[in-house]
Motif scaffolding. Sequence first.
Motif, PDB file in Angstrom:
ATOM      1  N   ALA A  96     -28.817 -67.725 -11.105  1.00  0.00           N
ATOM      2  CA  ALA A  96     -28.911 -67.574 -12.538  1.00  0.00           C
ATOM      3  C   ALA A  96     -27.778 -67.994 -13.086  1.00  0.00           C
ATOM      4  O   ALA A  96     -26.693 -67.608 -13.792  1.00  0.00           O
ATOM      5  N   PRO A  97     -27.446 -69.665 -13.113  1.00  0.00           N
ATOM      6  CA  PRO A  97     -26.415 -70.443 -13.487  1.00  0.00           C
ATOM      7  C   PRO A  97     -26.313 -70.156 -15.237  1.00  0.00           C
ATOM      8  O   PRO A  97     -25.015 -70.266 -15.446  1.00  0.00           O
ATOM      9  N   ALA A  98     -27.204 -69.808 -15.741  1.00  0.00           N
ATOM     10  CA  ALA A  98     -26.968 -69.967 -17.266  1.00  0.00           C
ATOM     11  C   ALA A  98     -26.646 -68.369 -17.592  1.00  0.00           C
ATOM     12  O   ALA A  98     -26.146 -68.313 -18.912  1.00  0.00           O
ATOM     13  N   HIS A  99     -26.707 -67.411 -16.669  1.00  0.00           N
ATOM     14  CA  HIS A  99     -26.153 -65.952 -17.057  1.00  0.00           C
ATOM     15  C   HIS A  99     -24.916 -65.421 -16.323  1.00  0.00           C
ATOM     16  O   HIS A  99     -24.204 -64.990 -16.895  1.00  0.00           O
ATOM     17  N   ASN A 100     -25.106 -65.583 -14.996  1.00  0.00           N
ATOM     18  CA  ASN A 100     -23.919 -64.979 -14.088  1.00  0.00           C
ATOM     19  C   ASN A 100     -22.533 -65.441 -14.493  1.00  0.00           C
ATOM     20  O   ASN A 100     -21.683 -64.391 -14.708  1.00  0.00           O
ATOM     21  N   PRO A 101     -22.274 -66.717 -14.509  1.00  0.00           N
ATOM     22  CA  PRO A 101     -21.083 -67.062 -14.819  1.00  0.00           C
ATOM     23  C   PRO A 101     -20.480 -66.557 -16.215  1.00  0.00           C
ATOM     24  O   PRO A 101     -19.306 -66.094 -16.562  1.00  0.00           O
ATOM     25  N   ALA A 102     -21.395 -66.406 -17.348  1.00  0.00           N
ATOM     26  CA  ALA A 102     -20.975 -66.331 -18.554  1.00  0.00           C
ATOM     27  C   ALA A 102     -20.554 -64.405 -18.580  1.00  0.00           C
ATOM     28  O   ALA A 102     -19.550 -64.224 -18.903  1.00  0.00           O
ATOM     29  N   TYR A 103     -21.436 -63.774 -17.828  1.00  0.00           N
ATOM     30  CA  TYR A 103     -21.116 -62.307 -17.787  1.00  0.00           C
ATOM     31  C   TYR A 103     -20.040 -62.222 -17.009  1.00  0.00           C
ATOM     32  O   TYR A 103     -19.217 -61.168 -17.332  1.00  0.00           O
ATOM     33  N   ALA A 104     -19.633 -62.739 -15.777  1.00  0.00           N
ATOM     34  CA  ALA A 104     -18.389 -62.686 -14.953  1.00  0.00           C
ATOM     35  C   ALA A 104     -17.085 -62.887 -15.910  1.00  0.00           C
ATOM     36  O   ALA A 104     -16.038 -62.275 -15.839  1.00  0.00           O
ATOM     37  N   SER A 227     -39.082 -68.258 -12.950  1.00  0.00           N
ATOM     38  CA  SER A 227     -40.572 -68.186 -12.513  1.00  0.00           C
ATOM     39  C   SER A 227     -41.271 -67.699 -13.496  1.00  0.00           C
ATOM     40  O   SER A 227     -40.955 -67.165 -14.508  1.00  0.00           O
ATOM     41  N   GLY A 228     -42.525 -67.225 -13.139  1.00  0.00           N
ATOM     42  CA  GLY A 228     -43.685 -66.935 -13.990  1.00  0.00           C
ATOM     43  C   GLY A 228     -44.107 -67.679 -15.402  1.00  0.00           C
ATOM     44  O   GLY A 228     -44.598 -68.869 -15.069  1.00  0.00           O
ATOM     45  N   LEU A 229     -43.949 -67.136 -16.440  1.00  0.00           N
ATOM     46  CA  LEU A 229     -44.520 -68.200 -17.423  1.00  0.00           C
ATOM     47  C   LEU A 229     -43.718 -69.376 -17.935  1.00  0.00           C
ATOM     48  O   LEU A 229     -42.440 -69.307 -17.596  1.00  0.00           O
ATOM     49  N   PRO A 230     -44.284 -70.347 -18.746  1.00  0.00           N
ATOM     50  CA  PRO A 230     -43.142 -71.475 -18.773  1.00  0.00           C
ATOM     51  C   PRO A 230     -42.386 -70.498 -19.965  1.00  0.00           C
ATOM     52  O   PRO A 230     -42.635 -70.144 -20.793  1.00  0.00           O
ATOM     53  N   GLN A 231     -40.890 -71.248 -19.867  1.00  0.00           N
ATOM     54  CA  GLN A 231     -39.924 -70.767 -20.630  1.00  0.00           C
ATOM     55  C   GLN A 231     -39.532 -71.760 -21.393  1.00  0.00           C
ATOM     56  O   GLN A 231     -40.351 -72.664 -21.377  1.00  0.00           O
ATOM     57  N   ASN A 232     -38.614 -71.496 -22.600  1.00  0.00           N
ATOM     58  CA  ASN A 232     -38.383 -72.521 -23.406  1.00  0.00           C
ATOM     59  C   ASN A 232     -38.217 -73.838 -22.999  1.00  0.00           C
ATOM     60  O   ASN A 232     -38.704 -74.869 -23.081  1.00  0.00           O
ATOM     61  N   ASN A 233     -37.122 -74.078 -22.006  1.00  0.00           N
ATOM     62  CA  ASN A 233     -36.912 -75.373 -21.078  1.00  0.00           C
ATOM     63  C   ASN A 233     -36.786 -74.997 -19.724  1.00  0.00           C
ATOM     64  O   ASN A 233     -36.376 -75.948 -19.117  1.00  0.00           O
ATOM     65  N   ARG A 234     -37.152 -73.823 -19.118  1.00  0.00           N
ATOM     66  CA  ARG A 234     -37.285 -73.829 -17.808  1.00  0.00           C
ATOM     67  C   ARG A 234     -38.563 -73.669 -17.152  1.00  0.00           C
ATOM     68  O   ARG A 234     -39.615 -73.307 -18.177  1.00  0.00           O
ATOM     69  N   GLU A 256     -30.376 -82.920  -9.224  1.00  0.00           N
ATOM     70  CA  GLU A 256     -31.109 -83.368 -10.428  1.00  0.00           C
ATOM     71  C   GLU A 256     -32.239 -82.780 -10.610  1.00  0.00           C
ATOM     72  O   GLU A 256     -32.716 -82.587 -11.784  1.00  0.00           O
ATOM     73  N   ALA A 257     -32.976 -82.776  -9.600  1.00  0.00           N
ATOM     74  CA  ALA A 257     -34.414 -81.854  -9.865  1.00  0.00           C
ATOM     75  C   ALA A 257     -34.097 -80.530 -10.393  1.00  0.00           C
ATOM     76  O   ALA A 257     -34.948 -80.049 -11.357  1.00  0.00           O
ATOM     77  N   GLU A 258     -33.114 -79.804  -9.813  1.00  0.00           N
ATOM     78  CA  GLU A 258     -32.810 -78.591 -10.450  1.00  0.00           C
ATOM     79  C   GLU A 258     -32.541 -78.687 -11.777  1.00  0.00           C
ATOM     80  O   GLU A 258     -32.983 -77.646 -12.616  1.00  0.00           O
ATOM     81  N   ARG A 259     -31.701 -79.425 -12.374  1.00  0.00           N
ATOM     82  CA  ARG A 259     -31.411 -79.777 -13.672  1.00  0.00           C
ATOM     83  C   ARG A 259     -32.488 -80.031 -14.516  1.00  0.00           C
ATOM     84  O   ARG A 259     -32.640 -79.421 -15.621  1.00  0.00           O
ATOM     85  N   GLN A 260     -33.442 -80.810 -14.159  1.00  0.00           N
ATOM     86  CA  GLN A 260     -34.845 -81.234 -14.893  1.00  0.00           C
ATOM     87  C   GLN A 260     -35.571 -79.887 -15.120  1.00  0.00           C
ATOM     88  O   GLN A 260     -36.079 -79.655 -15.836  1.00  0.00           O
ATOM     89  N   LEU A 261     -35.799 -78.929 -13.738  1.00  0.00           N
ATOM     90  CA  LEU A 261     -36.312 -77.983 -13.835  1.00  0.00           C
ATOM     91  C   LEU A 261     -35.841 -76.859 -14.937  1.00  0.00           C
ATOM     92  O   LEU A 261     -36.819 -75.816 -15.397  1.00  0.00           O
ATOM     93  N   ASN A 262     -34.519 -77.057 -15.012  1.00  0.00           N
ATOM     94  CA  ASN A 262     -33.756 -75.961 -15.853  1.00  0.00           C
ATOM     95  C   ASN A 262     -33.865 -76.342 -17.214  1.00  0.00           C
ATOM     96  O   ASN A 262     -33.602 -75.523 -18.078  1.00  0.00           O
ATOM     97  N   LYS A 263     -33.667 -77.645 -17.444  1.00  0.00           N
ATOM     98  CA  LYS A 263     -33.339 -78.085 -18.767  1.00  0.00           C
ATOM     99  C   LYS A 263     -34.182 -78.786 -19.297  1.00  0.00           C
ATOM    100  O   LYS A 263     -34.449 -79.058 -20.751  1.00  0.00           O
ATOM    101  N   GLU A 264     -35.287 -79.263 -18.588  1.00  0.00           N
ATOM    102  CA  GLU A 264     -36.133 -80.382 -19.495  1.00  0.00           C
ATOM    103  C   GLU A 264     -37.468 -80.109 -19.080  1.00  0.00           C
ATOM    104  O   GLU A 264     -38.485 -80.865 -19.191  1.00  0.00           O
TER     105      GLU A 264
END
Length: 393
Positions: A96-104, A227-234, A256-264
């Motif tokens: 959960a790279p968008a969430h966990n570091p921010a909460y920590a 996973s699940g529904l298409p998200q805004n950019n995930r 890079e594949a991970e970045r594209q799946l997360n951001k694009e």
Amino acid sequence: MKILIANLGSTSFKYRLFDMDADNAAQLASGGFERVTNYTSCIEEMLESLVGEGHLQSGEEIDAVGFKTVLGKDLSGCVEADAHVLEALEGFKEVAPAHNPAYAAGIRCFAEKLPQVPRVALFETAFYQWITPAAYSYAIPQAWRDLGIRRYGFHGASHKFVAERSAEILGNGIIVDRVRNLYTTGPGEYSGAPLRVLSCHLGGSSSVTGIQNGVAIGTSMGFSPQSGLPQNNRVGDLDSMAIPYVCKMLGLSIEEAERQLNKESGLLGLSGVSNDARDIRDAAEQGNTDAVLATEVLIDSIRHWAGSFFFKMGGAEAIVFTAGIGENDAELRAAVCAGLEDLGVQIDPTANAKAIRGVEGIISAPDSKIKVIVIPANEELVIAREVFRKVSK
Ligand code: AMP
């Protein structure tokens, strides 16, 4: 008791201050910051404004701070936000790279700035702790499962609010109490009238959860909020073989594949227009076929998951729409419910059109067997109530 709820994104910090007692929660103030690089200065500015506006004499007057933590390794529920929580967030920071570091980072900043104020974490996964192994296990080797790879589920606070509020609207007080006490006493036995809810949280990030008599039985989200529904950019659901194949064919690294799946990916990837549902709808209205496809994929995916939980629960008494898209896009709600008359779903177009911009309402026709309801999201209230209980103990 004054309870502050901190909602932390990788570049944002939002807060709400509640005055709570056992029965009531009054919101005293709310605010937030965008493009955040340093949570400490946000906390300082927030305290200055809360004191300046007369809600607090000083930061020490806050009785507890609540955090909507997302995914902890080997940890869930409503717990003191201590070193164990930081370790659990750290343990799954890659998932959960968008969430966990921010909460920590946020928890550490509050510990430094207001050390004497108790900190409580309510994990988004908590609502799913009663899901059966059959529903949460992936068919992968034991060594993978030993790493904690399974379905967890997210948006727990939002779906829990839906579970409680839908029971309230439909007049089932036993389920209201059952949901309120879920994290302290567990679900216990239930023998009242059935209330099976297909809860659709549709926003920047989206999920569908099946809720049986106040308790989640499954959710579209899986190991990560990816996973699940298409998200805004995930991306949402994707066949696992697509990743090694694309890496090979396009010469991409796994990062890079991970970045594209997360951001694009997600609605942005499909539409090529935007990650915002409003822009996509405008483009679709102007004839952009990729934008039309993005909306159609979202609708199809909502129906896919809602249909799955309808079947698993043997029916439903209610379909609920919540969060930015669910609360505002009447056209999408009608499309999700189209052609379901034989199942007992009948939308009332006038009621549907009225339930927008934070307006709660039943949007099904009076004789619709399954009620369709719009419930504005209120995750902060769920967190504030749990924090109150934890601190009052
Ligand atoms: P949330 O994550 O709950 O804040 O929801 C954000 C999403 O809700 C974004 O994709 C917005 O485009 C969408 N949204 C907000 N207002 C509307 C609206 N009036 N019609 C359609 N989508 C909307």
